[in-house]
Design a protein around this motif. Structure first.
Motif, PDB file in Angstrom:
ATOM      1  N   ILE A 129       6.211  -3.468   7.612  1.00 53.55           N
ATOM      2  CA  ILE A 129       5.185  -4.284   6.955  1.00 53.55           C
ATOM      3  C   ILE A 129       5.860  -5.335   6.087  1.00 53.55           C
ATOM      4  N   MET A 131       5.016  -7.639   3.610  1.00 54.27           N
ATOM      5  CA  MET A 131       4.101  -8.232   2.622  1.00 54.27           C
ATOM      6  C   MET A 131       4.882  -8.694   1.395  1.00 54.27           C
ATOM      7  N   SER A 132       5.549  -7.742   0.686  1.00 53.35           N
ATOM      8  CA  SER A 132       6.169  -8.070  -0.600  1.00 53.35           C
ATOM      9  C   SER A 132       7.327  -9.058  -0.468  1.00 53.35           C
ATOM     10  N   GLY A 137       4.719  -9.353  -5.695  1.00 50.36           N
ATOM     11  CA  GLY A 137       4.512  -7.912  -5.569  1.00 50.36           C
ATOM     12  C   GLY A 137       3.026  -7.627  -5.566  1.00 50.36           C
ATOM     13  N   SER A 138       2.506  -7.297  -6.747  1.00 42.16           N
ATOM     14  CA  SER A 138       1.066  -7.055  -6.850  1.00 42.16           C
ATOM     15  C   SER A 138       0.264  -8.303  -6.497  1.00 42.16           C
ATOM     16  N   TRP A 162      11.718  -4.990  -0.020  1.00 43.58           N
ATOM     17  CA  TRP A 162      11.180  -3.616  -0.079  1.00 43.58           C
ATOM     18  C   TRP A 162      10.543  -3.223   1.251  1.00 43.58           C
ATOM     19  N   THR A 164       9.970  -1.313   4.157  1.00 43.44           N
ATOM     20  CA  THR A 164      10.350   0.012   4.640  1.00 43.44           C
ATOM     21  C   THR A 164      10.755  -0.069   6.108  1.00 43.44           C
ATOM     22  N   THR A 368       0.008  -0.713  -6.608  1.00 46.82           N
ATOM     23  CA  THR A 368       0.268   0.081  -7.814  1.00 46.82           C
ATOM     24  C   THR A 368      -1.022   0.700  -8.367  1.00 46.82           C
ATOM     25  N   GLU A 370      -2.312   0.407 -11.275  1.00 47.81           N
ATOM     26  CA  GLU A 370      -3.149  -0.528 -12.029  1.00 47.81           C
ATOM     27  C   GLU A 370      -3.961  -1.414 -11.069  1.00 47.81           C
TER      28      GLU A 370
ATOM     29  N   GLN B 173      -9.715  -5.509 -19.113  1.00 47.47           N
ATOM     30  CA  GLN B 173      -8.998  -4.651 -18.173  1.00 47.47           C
ATOM     31  C   GLN B 173      -8.777  -3.241 -18.722  1.00 47.47           C
TER      32      GLN B 173
HETATM   33  C1  LIG Z   1       9.222   3.120  -1.674  1.00 45.97           C
HETATM   34  C2  LIG Z   1       8.596   1.785  -1.525  1.00 45.97           C
HETATM   35  C3  LIG Z   1       8.335   1.297  -0.277  1.00 45.97           C
HETATM   36  C4  LIG Z   1       7.780   0.028  -0.113  1.00 45.97           C
HETATM   37  N1  LIG Z   1       7.554  -0.436   1.150  1.00 45.97           N
HETATM   38  C5  LIG Z   1       7.056  -1.686   1.320  1.00 45.97           C
HETATM   39  C6  LIG Z   1       6.887  -2.213   2.619  1.00 45.97           C
HETATM   40  O1  LIG Z   1       7.156  -1.550   3.622  1.00 45.97           O
HETATM   41  N2  LIG Z   1       6.413  -3.473   2.752  1.00 45.97           N
HETATM   42  C7  LIG Z   1       6.080  -4.231   1.674  1.00 45.97           C
HETATM   43  O2  LIG Z   1       5.637  -5.346   1.867  1.00 45.97           O
HETATM   44  N3  LIG Z   1       6.229  -3.762   0.408  1.00 45.97           N
HETATM   45  C8  LIG Z   1       6.715  -2.504   0.217  1.00 45.97           C
HETATM   46  N4  LIG Z   1       6.890  -2.011  -1.072  1.00 45.97           N
HETATM   47  C9  LIG Z   1       6.606  -2.879  -2.202  1.00 45.97           C
HETATM   48  C10 LIG Z   1       5.308  -2.533  -2.925  1.00 45.97           C
HETATM   49  O3  LIG Z   1       4.212  -2.958  -2.169  1.00 45.97           O
HETATM   50  C11 LIG Z   1       5.364  -3.208  -4.300  1.00 45.97           C
HETATM   51  O4  LIG Z   1       6.325  -2.482  -5.034  1.00 45.97           O
HETATM   52  C12 LIG Z   1       4.060  -3.206  -5.040  1.00 45.97           C
HETATM   53  O5  LIG Z   1       3.111  -4.004  -4.411  1.00 45.97           O
HETATM   54  C13 LIG Z   1       4.246  -3.686  -6.497  1.00 45.97           C
HETATM   55  O6  LIG Z   1       4.954  -4.878  -6.564  1.00 45.97           O
HETATM   56  P1  LIG Z   1       6.240  -5.013  -7.539  1.00 45.97           P
HETATM   57  O7  LIG Z   1       7.129  -3.863  -7.246  1.00 45.97           O
HETATM   58  O8  LIG Z   1       6.762  -6.366  -7.363  1.00 45.97           O
HETATM   59  O9  LIG Z   1       5.687  -4.812  -8.999  1.00 45.97           O
HETATM   60  P2  LIG Z   1       4.890  -5.876  -9.899  1.00 45.97           P
HETATM   61  O10 LIG Z   1       3.777  -6.461  -9.124  1.00 45.97           O
HETATM   62  O11 LIG Z   1       5.858  -6.785 -10.532  1.00 45.97           O
HETATM   63  O12 LIG Z   1       4.282  -4.901 -10.973  1.00 45.97           O
HETATM   64  C14 LIG Z   1       5.020  -4.337 -12.052  1.00 45.97           C
HETATM   65  C15 LIG Z   1       4.031  -3.673 -12.993  1.00 45.97           C
HETATM   66  O13 LIG Z   1       3.064  -4.621 -13.461  1.00 45.97           O
HETATM   67  C16 LIG Z   1       1.759  -4.186 -13.187  1.00 45.97           C
HETATM   68  N5  LIG Z   1       0.873  -5.298 -12.880  1.00 45.97           N
HETATM   69  C17 LIG Z   1       1.095  -6.358 -12.066  1.00 45.97           C
HETATM   70  N6  LIG Z   1       0.015  -7.150 -11.988  1.00 45.97           N
HETATM   71  C18 LIG Z   1      -0.925  -6.587 -12.767  1.00 45.97           C
HETATM   72  C19 LIG Z   1      -2.274  -6.901 -13.080  1.00 45.97           C
HETATM   73  N7  LIG Z   1      -2.898  -7.962 -12.556  1.00 45.97           N
HETATM   74  N8  LIG Z   1      -2.929  -6.093 -13.922  1.00 45.97           N
HETATM   75  C20 LIG Z   1      -2.321  -4.988 -14.441  1.00 45.97           C
HETATM   76  N9  LIG Z   1      -1.084  -4.633 -14.173  1.00 45.97           N
HETATM   77  C21 LIG Z   1      -0.381  -5.407 -13.342  1.00 45.97           C
HETATM   78  C22 LIG Z   1       1.916  -3.275 -11.983  1.00 45.97           C
HETATM   79  O14 LIG Z   1       0.832  -2.366 -11.849  1.00 45.97           O
HETATM   80  C23 LIG Z   1       3.219  -2.578 -12.304  1.00 45.97           C
HETATM   81  O15 LIG Z   1       2.966  -1.536 -13.196  1.00 45.97           O
HETATM   82  C24 LIG Z   1       7.447  -0.748  -1.241  1.00 45.97           C
HETATM   83  C25 LIG Z   1       7.690  -0.231  -2.518  1.00 45.97           C
HETATM   84  C26 LIG Z   1       8.265   1.014  -2.671  1.00 45.97           C
HETATM   85  C27 LIG Z   1       8.527   1.522  -4.043  1.00 45.97           C
END
Ligand SMILES: Cc1cc2nc3c(=O)[nH]c(=O)nc-3n(C[C@H](O)[C@H](O)[C@H](O)COP(=O)(O)OP(=O)(O)OC[C@H]3O[C@@H](n4cnc5c(N)ncnc54)[C@H](O)[C@@H]3O)c2cc1C
Lengths: 383, 286
Positions: A129, A131-132, A137-138, A162, A164, A368, A370, B173
């Motif tokens: 996948i 996406m990220s 991320g989020s 990230w 997988t 996540t 949140e 929020q």
């Molecule tokens: C083991 C693992 C496998 C993964 N596999 C894949 C994959 O196969 N393909 C893929 O595309 N991605 C993958 N991911 C990535 C995953 O989708 C992202 O980690 C996730 O979407 C969060 O993005 P980030 O890590 O950049 O954190 P961020 O988005 O930077 O978030 C950091 C913190 O801020 C909070 N936050 C951010 N925005 C808000 C908001 N609007 N309101 C409140 N809180 C907020 C989050 O909840 C979190 O606590 C994987 C991640 C892991 C850990």
């Protein structure tokens, strides 16, 4: 509220699949220690996935015409539940079976379906996948990887992270920008099927804190993709990705990530002559929550079976489920260390530390905590 | 049986006959006979009595929405208890006494005293690890699930209506995240009750314990979030919130708190040499 989200029993014809899949799962997990089995959907074993395909356990929800089992979501629930609770290494086919295949079925052209689906069902090709990204991320709609039309197809530039299994998969379904800019948010995004062996694609595995490399970063430098790499409708990728995420979030893997540890701990208690009240209560608490989460996961499956896309319900189950998965290692650690007089065998100890260390990822991957609570709040009419 | 087919008339009845004003009046020692007679006339009190003995002979699974509704309307009379008691007496071939019956026991008394004025009722003791106690616990679990639904609805409505900093507080929020968790717990409570009801009669320990553990664990947290969202107005006697939050806290303790049931469920679980999911499939959800 959530009136259609109710308790269901699994249909007997789907329950009937259980003994056969259990034999295969037990065989695959037999030589693995508890800490290896605890890796379950991060355990990669291509030969096992092919075996499942041969036995007809992949693509259970897909039409026979494309090599599927034409059985529906309940059948898939039973099979997936057995694989996870026994700790079989399912990573190779996991993403293709869970979300890429339904996505190709729902949005792909007839040619794309014929090209990919039968091979997914046979366990011959694996997906990841995309996406990220480093900056997305989020806030997924902010992706910057960009595909431009060329005379013969698409030119792709950018980076995913990230991802997988990117280093072991054959294809990525990537969410990329095909028009406009990040300011256009949900408009101008598309999904492309990227052949990871194409020139201009570089994959670098990333090691995690437990020493495993299950995810990777992927670079696209003028990667040339054919015209039919586009899946679904150009610039309508956001709608497709939302439907895809409902599949990604609604399965039982969101409640069973610590199940191997739970069973190993129960076996540890059972070896003791007498078990203290605190341990008994903990076992009772886990059991009640497990039963309820499982019923909720089946309720979600029932909505999928009715052809719905249970976005909010899946978020409810995933948030509650990952909280449960994360509490297990913390509470079991407390329970074991509260009885220093009772020896803990090395296998249980290794499983505990593995799950305790990786547990924070349970509420990150797939959206996540949140973000999921935000989706629920929207479903409740608060935003 | 279609869920709504049964529920709709019962809900309509409670909607008109068991308003918050009626709940308050009965709590204050006022006349309970009007409400009781209306419920008796509906026939629901004999729902679990076999048809051969003059009842409706419904399955426990059909009764989940009814038992939950008793909590949603904070019915200040032992309706769920009477439904359960008439079933238990019918099993023994006994004719139930007329009027409300309250299921009591070591656990029930501890919480009921002082928490809510007990309406005058006949009493039947349920003790030990018996199907009677299991059923009594399920009645309380269902009441919690219903009360939780009412509190969630009230909290969502208030969050959308109360304005601070120039916008509804529900746009914040911090509150959205709390309300999302409250919704998760509320749905989980209902499904835990549905699991136990689907297990059927005589009710065994594991499904009853599951329902009581999940609902009782959630009860204080749900009540706390409801109060947090409502602010000071929710603390006032005049506001109806406490009709439900006080009951949630009492029902949690009646017929065993989560801690009591956890020890029992844990003991049963550890006695079986199988994986947890297999055990749950066999002992809880059938
Ligand atoms: C083991 C693992 C496998 C993964 N596999 C894949 C994959 O196969 N393909 C893929 O595309 N991605 C993958 N991911 C990535 C995953 O989708 C992202 O980690 C996730 O979407 C969060 O993005 P980030 O890590 O950049 O954190 P961020 O988005 O930077 O978030 C950091 C913190 O801020 C909070 N936050 C951010 N925005 C808000 C908001 N609007 N309101 C409140 N809180 C907020 C989050 O909840 C979190 O606590 C994987 C991640 C892991 C850990």
């Amino acid at each position: 509220m959530f009136e259609t989200f109710t308790f269901h029993s699994l249909p007997p014809e789907d329950e009937a699949l259980r003994p056969a899949i259990r034999v295969l799962a037990e065989e695959a997990a037999a030589s693995l220690g508890a800490d290896q089995r605890a890796r379950s959907w991060q355990g990669f074993d291509a030969a096992f996935s092919r075996k499942l395909g041969e036995a007809g356990f992949l693509g259970l929800t897909l039409p026979r015409d494309y090599g599927g089992g034409e059985r529906g979501p309940f059948a898939r629930f039973v099979v997936v539940e057995e694989l996870l609770t026994l700790g079989a290494p399912v990573a190779a086919h996991w993403i293709a079976d869970r979300q890429s295949a339904p996505l190709i079925l729902n949005f792909g052209s007839e040619e794309q379906r014929r090209h990919y689906l039968p091979r997914i069902c046979r366990g011959e090709i694996f997906f990841c996948i995309g996406m990220s990204e480093p900056g997305s991320g989020s806030d997924l709609a902010s992706v910057r990887t960009r595909a431009e039309r060329t005379a013969s197809g698409w030119r792709l530039n950018g980076q995913k992270i990230w991802t997988t299994n990117a280093h072991r998969a054959d294809y990525m379904i990537a969410l990329v920008r095909t028009s406009g800019t990040a300011a256009d948010r949900h408009g101008g995004l598309s999904q492309l099927i990227v052949d990871l062996k194409a020139p201009g694609v570089t994959v670098r595995p990333i090691e995690d804190l437990a020493g495993d490399a299950h995810f990777a970063e992927v670079f696209f430098e003028d990667a040339a993709l054919p015209d039919d790499a586009l899946i679904g409708t150009e610039d309508e990728g956001w709608k497709q990705v939302t439907a895809e995420l409902a599949f990604e979030r609604s399965g039982p893997e969101r409640i069973y990530s610590s199940i191997i540890l739970l069973d190993a701990w129960i076996a540890h208690l059972q070896k003791q002559g007498s078990v203290g009240e605190a341990s008994l209560r903990l076992a009772g608490n886990f059991t009640a929550r497990l039963a309820t989460l499982r019923a909720m996961s089946i309720a979600c499956t029932a909505l999928l079976a009715q052809g719905e896309s249970p976005v909010v319900e899946a978020s409810l189950v995933k948030d509650l489920g990952t909280s449960f998965e994360q509490e297990l290692p913390a509470a079991i650690a407390n329970d074991l260390a509260a009885r220093p007089d009772v020896p803990v065998d090395a296998e249980l100890r290794r499983a505990l530390f593995y799950v305790a260390h990786i547990a924070p990822s349970f509420s990150l991957r797939g959206g996540t905590r949140e973000i999921l609570r935000g989706i629920i709040a929207r479903g409740l009419g608060l935003r | 049986m279609d869920r709504t087919e049964l529920l709709a008339p019962f809900e309509r009845l409670l909607e008109s006959a068991c308003t918050p004003a009626v709940v308050r009046a009965i709590e204050a020692g006022g006349d309970a006979a009007t409400l009781w007679d209306a419920i008796e006339a509906s026939g629901f009190l004999d729902a679990l009595v076999p048809e051969a003995q003059g009842g409706a002979g419904l399955a426990l699974a059909d009764m989940a929405p009814i038992l939950i509704a008793c909590g949603r309307f904070a019915v200040p009379l032992p309706v769920g208890d009477t439904i359960a008691a008439r079933h238990l007496l019918a099993l023994r071939g006994e004719t139930p006494p007329p009027g409300p019956i309250r299921l009591t026991g070591g656990h029930a008394e501890a919480a009921a005293v002082g928490a809510l004025p007990a309406a005058r009722a006949q009493e039947i003791r349920v003790d030990g690890d018996t199907p009677s106690l299991h059923l009594a616990a399920l009645v309380r679990a269902a009441a919690i699930a219903g009360g939780a639904q009412r509190l969630l609805d009230a909290s969502l409505a208030y969050a959308n209506e109360r304005v601070q900093f120039g916008k509804p507080i529900g746009r914040q929020q911090a509150l959205q995240q709390q309300l999302a968790v409250m919704a998760e717990q509320t749905v989980a409570a209902r499904i835990a009750v549905e699991i136990a009801c689907a297990a059927g009669l005589p009710l065994s320990l594991a499904p009853a314990a599951t329902a009581k553990i999940v609902t009782s664990t959630a009860a204080p947290s749900i009540a706390a979030t409801a109060h947090a969202v409502h602010g000071a107005i929710g603390i006032s006697a005049e506001h109806d919130l406490h009709l439900y939050t006080r009951r949630l806290l009492a029902w949690r303790m009646e017929h065993g708190s989560e801690g009591w049931w956890e020890a029992r469920l844990g003991t049963e679980r550890l006695a079986a040499n199988v994986g947890s999911v297999d055990w749950v499939r066999a002992a809880v959800t059938g």
